[in-house]
Design an enzyme around this catalytic site. Sequence first.
Site, PDB file in Angstrom:
ATOM      1  N   TYR A  47     -37.130   3.476  12.418  1.00  0.00           N
ATOM      2  CA  TYR A  47     -36.372   4.534  13.091  1.00  0.00           C
ATOM      3  C   TYR A  47     -35.439   3.936  14.140  1.00  0.00           C
ATOM      4  O   TYR A  47     -34.267   4.309  14.238  1.00  0.00           O
ATOM      5  CB  TYR A  47     -37.343   5.522  13.734  1.00  0.00           C
ATOM      6  CG  TYR A  47     -36.682   6.730  14.353  1.00  0.00           C
ATOM      7  CD1 TYR A  47     -36.269   7.795  13.565  1.00  0.00           C
ATOM      8  CD2 TYR A  47     -36.491   6.811  15.727  1.00  0.00           C
ATOM      9  CE1 TYR A  47     -35.668   8.910  14.132  1.00  0.00           C
ATOM     10  CE2 TYR A  47     -35.890   7.924  16.301  1.00  0.00           C
ATOM     11  CZ  TYR A  47     -35.487   8.972  15.495  1.00  0.00           C
ATOM     12  OH  TYR A  47     -34.889  10.073  16.075  1.00  0.00           O
TER      13      TYR A  47
ATOM     14  N   LYS B 291     -31.291   4.166  14.007  1.00  0.00           N
ATOM     15  CA  LYS B 291     -30.505   4.844  15.045  1.00  0.00           C
ATOM     16  C   LYS B 291     -29.596   3.865  15.789  1.00  0.00           C
ATOM     17  O   LYS B 291     -28.473   4.224  16.169  1.00  0.00           O
ATOM     18  CB  LYS B 291     -31.432   5.582  16.012  1.00  0.00           C
ATOM     19  CG  LYS B 291     -32.159   6.773  15.387  1.00  0.00           C
ATOM     20  CD  LYS B 291     -31.181   7.817  14.861  1.00  0.00           C
ATOM     21  CE  LYS B 291     -31.880   9.069  14.364  1.00  0.00           C
ATOM     22  NZ  LYS B 291     -30.933  10.092  13.878  1.00  0.00           N
TER      23      LYS B 291
END
EC number: 1.1.1.-
Length: 255
Positions: A150, A154
């Site tokens: 994650y 991002k």
Amino acid sequence: MSLLQDIVLIITGSASGIGLATATAALSQGAKILGVDVSWAPVSLTEHASYKFIQANLTHEATPKQVVETCIKEFGRIDGLLNIAGIMDQNSSVDSLTDDMWERCIAINLTAPVKLMREVIPIMRQQKSGSIVNVGSKAATSGAASGVAYTASKHGLMGATKNVAWRYKQEGIRCNAVCPGGVPTGIVQASDPTTWDKDALATMSHIHQAHAADRQEGLGVEAEDIANCLLFLVSSQSKRINGAIIPVDNAWSVI
């Protein structure tokens, strides 16, 4: 007249959470929206004549092109793209990460937004206008907020945001990002807590607790707060804001 009156937006992840809050607010201000989600569209949106919807998986090869072609067919132009859809990763450390989780996180959180940008940019260049807003996270600017997949996805999206902003700034096209704090949406609930990397979570617990304290004191960030910032960035009021990474987290990002 509202600053969003009759502007045409593509909003991914529009069936729930931040995407739903954003679509709802945009419709109330007169925008025309093509929503995209892997889940069904809520009746609260589909009852609006200015809301069209595609139920689709953004990781499928044909979807980004289909989304953009549908928007042009329905509305004739694209004024804004809001890349909101995303998934979490179970907070996996690099030594507990599975290939499947890495590939899914990168595909949904990074590859899909980039491919959608690739499809809308030629249209925005022809129009000589357009605003793209990507949704990041605390994990987009920190290594101590989530798992490695994650976090990488991002961070990558923030890099793409800056590159697109610089590349097309002379052509009336802007690209910014909003990084929400811990907003209570279904993204965490959609993952199985029994699969979380508890050792990794323990190293981040003091960071998470600092943010959770805000919610207990009535200072938590809501989906509507993120929606307000997203819609500001697609409006003409933000016409000189380009390449910005904007946290909406009540100062969580300063830690």
